[in-house]
Scaffold this motif. Structure first.
Motif, short mmCIF file in Angstrom:
data_model
loop_
_atom_site.label_atom_id
_atom_site.label_comp_id
_atom_site.label_asym_id
_atom_site.label_seq_id
_atom_site.Cartn_x
_atom_site.Cartn_y
_atom_site.Cartn_z
N UNK A 26 -9.91 7.51 -8.84
CA UNK A 26 -10.15 8.50 -8.03
C UNK A 26 -11.83 8.31 -7.34
N UNK A 29 -12.50 4.49 -5.53
CA UNK A 29 -11.42 4.05 -4.77
C UNK A 29 -12.47 5.19 -3.67
N UNK A 32 -14.72 2.42 -3.22
CA UNK A 32 -14.50 1.46 -2.16
C UNK A 32 -14.87 1.50 -0.97
N UNK A 33 -14.73 2.93 -0.77
CA UNK A 33 -14.19 3.16 0.99
C UNK A 33 -15.86 3.00 0.87
N UNK A 34 -16.93 3.14 0.78
CA UNK A 34 -18.63 2.55 0.98
C UNK A 34 -18.75 2.07 0.54
N UNK A 35 -18.36 0.68 -0.21
CA UNK A 35 -18.49 -0.64 -0.65
C UNK A 35 -19.00 -2.01 0.21
N UNK A 38 -15.01 -5.90 -0.12
CA UNK A 38 -13.62 -5.28 0.81
C UNK A 38 -14.21 -5.29 2.38
N UNK A 39 -15.69 -5.40 2.57
CA UNK A 39 -15.95 -5.33 4.07
C UNK A 39 -14.83 -6.61 5.38
N UNK B 77 -18.41 -1.93 6.34
CA UNK B 77 -16.95 -1.05 5.07
C UNK B 77 -15.86 -0.55 5.32
N UNK B 78 -15.83 -0.87 4.74
CA UNK B 78 -13.27 -0.15 4.70
C UNK B 78 -13.55 0.94 4.78
N UNK B 79 -13.96 1.73 4.60
CA UNK B 79 -13.41 2.98 5.55
C UNK B 79 -14.54 2.85 6.97
N UNK B 267 -7.42 13.71 -2.34
CA UNK B 267 -8.19 12.93 -2.68
C UNK B 267 -8.57 11.13 -2.84
N UNK B 268 -7.50 10.75 -1.40
CA UNK B 268 -7.37 9.45 -1.73
C UNK B 268 -8.49 8.93 -0.38
N UNK B 269 -9.72 8.90 -0.66
CA UNK B 269 -10.37 9.41 1.08
C UNK B 269 -10.13 7.35 2.07
N UNK B 270 -9.50 6.41 0.56
CA UNK B 270 -9.37 4.70 2.24
C UNK B 270 -7.35 5.26 2.68
#
Lengths: 82, 352
Positions: A26, A29, A32-35, A38-39, B77-79, B267-270
């Protein structure tokens, strides 16, 4: 009473087990959302720095059009992020 | 003219956000950050270069009425949710959390507590005459009791740590102080997130093991019409679980599953949820929780105090034969064909 206590232990064990197993995932994860990795919008061409930093973090002025900094990718005198 | 004045800050915001570079590029302390790069006019995509500084943006946000529509930009970024700068639904969500959400919890808990007090003070507990021979009947197996207690214990932890989100700032923070409240809230969040798996497991076990006993039949409508005999102290016929228990069961199962799914999503922001989707999920999570806590307050009262002898089922696994005949007559009739279901006389002490 024994079963109640056993259930309490089970709750603690499951919570601790879930923490041990899922916390890292988690956290990753969320990271990763802000990494940058993976862009989908910035390709390698926009990262002239071998460490993967964007061209926008280099000193030279001007936009990046060819994947290399217009000033030759020099970072002299610029303190880049670690 | 008014429209133009209103539109100006929005355009400024949009111009800035549309050109905002990767939010992931966190500047190192004292190092070169995206701001410095932007100030020098360097941008990976010049067509999306910002047309205002962050300070200008903050000034606009402070001085202007917030726009009615969303303001989005581009992020690398991915999000993708990070690209949303202004989301008007967020204000609705915030207002809901500090207003209707708290009131819904308070009203439901107040009604549940009032109902319990009214039953306790005006009607009193339902008592029973123990079987003269001390005969008892097995009501729950060890496995039944284990999954019930596991669900119950985890539910209490979840309720207390979850209510911290709803009422913590209002009640605890002024009393504990900022630092202690922040520390407690951090630990409460961890406990909440990971105790949730024990609760979800308990709910799934109860759904599998007890579902066949909790399907509604004609006799349940009769039980409901007579109010379960709670006020009249009658004993309408019932199976292993009466209609009231079945209602609690289904609220627990359906509510628990809804809580589990929405909890994991948060719990999973993505996860493939928009910002608005996350807010809706959180709102659903908290409203279902309020209903479940109110229902469980009634369940605890009836199980522990309101129906004497009932708690034995969960505490010891067996109940007095007379109690079972009074409250679950149809179940005992069926058990009569199974002598093994009856515990030996005198093996247990009578409940009263």
């Amino acid at each position: 009473m024994r079963i109640f206590l056993l259930a309490c232990v089970a709750v603690i064990a499951i919570a601790a087990g879930a923490y041990a197993v899922l916390e890292e995932g988690l956290r990753r994860n969320a990271g990763d959302a802000f990494a940058v990795k993976g862009s989908t919008r910035v390709g390698d061409a926009a990262k002239p720095d071998p460490r993967g930093f964007l061209a926008s973090q280099h000193q030279p002025a001007g936009g990046v059009t060819s994947g290399r900094s217009p000033a030759g990718g020099t970072t002299a005198g610029v303190q880049s992020p670690p | 003219m008014r429209h133009a004045a209103r539109l100006l800050p929005i355009l400024l915001l949009a111009a800035l956000v549309l050109g905002t570079p990767a939010l992931a590029q966190q500047p190192a302390p004292g190092g070169v950050g995206s701001n410095a790069a932007q100030d020098r006019g360097v941008h990976p995509n010049p067509s999306r270069a910002p047309e205002a500084t962050e300070q200008q943006l903050m000034n606009v946000l402070r001085q202007s009425a917030m726009p009615d529509g969303p303001v989005r930009g581009n992020v690398y970024i991915p999000d993708a949710k990070a690209a949303v700068l202004v989301q008007p639904e967020g204000r609705t969500w915030r207002d809901f959390r500090v207003g209707p959400s708290r009131w819904t919890h308070a009203i439901l808990f107040g009604l549940a507590i009032l109902a319990v007090l009214a039953l306790a003070l005006l009607v009193g507990a339902q008592r029973y005459t123990p079987d003269p021979e001390g005969r008892r009947v097995r009501r729950f197996t060890a496995c039944d009791r284990f999954m019930h207690w596991m669900t119950a214990v985890s539910f209490v932890v979840l309720a207390l740590t979850g209510l911290n989100v709803v009422f913590g700032r209002l009640i605890l923070q002024p009393w504990m102080g900022d630092r202690a409240f922040a520390a407690w809230s951090g630990w409460a969040l961890v406990a909440h997130n990971f105790t949730g798996y024990a609760f979800l497991l308990g709910i799934l076990l109860m759904a599998g093991v007890w579902m066949r006993h909790n399907l509604f039949h004609r006799v349940d409508w009769q039980w409901l019409r007579r109010g379960g005999g709670i006020v009249s102290h009658e004993h309408p016929p019932a199976e292993k679980f009466n209609a009231g228990q079945k209602l609690i069961y289904w609220v627990s199962i359906l509510g628990g599953l809804a809580m589990g799914v929405t909890g994991v999503l948060m719990m999973i922001p993505t996860a493939s949820l928009s910002v608005n989707g996350m807010q809706l999920v959180q709102s659903l999570h908290t409203l279902v929780a309020a209903v479940m806590i109110a229902v469980i307050i009634g369940h605890i009262y009836l199980g522990v105090w309101g129906v004497r002898g009932s708690f034995d089922g969960m505490a010891r696994g067996d109940v007095d034969l007379n109690w079972a005949r009074s409250h679950h007559s149809l179940w005992v009739e069926r058990l009569g064909e199974d002598p093994g279901a009856l515990a030996r006389p005198g093996r247990r002490q009578p409940a009263e």
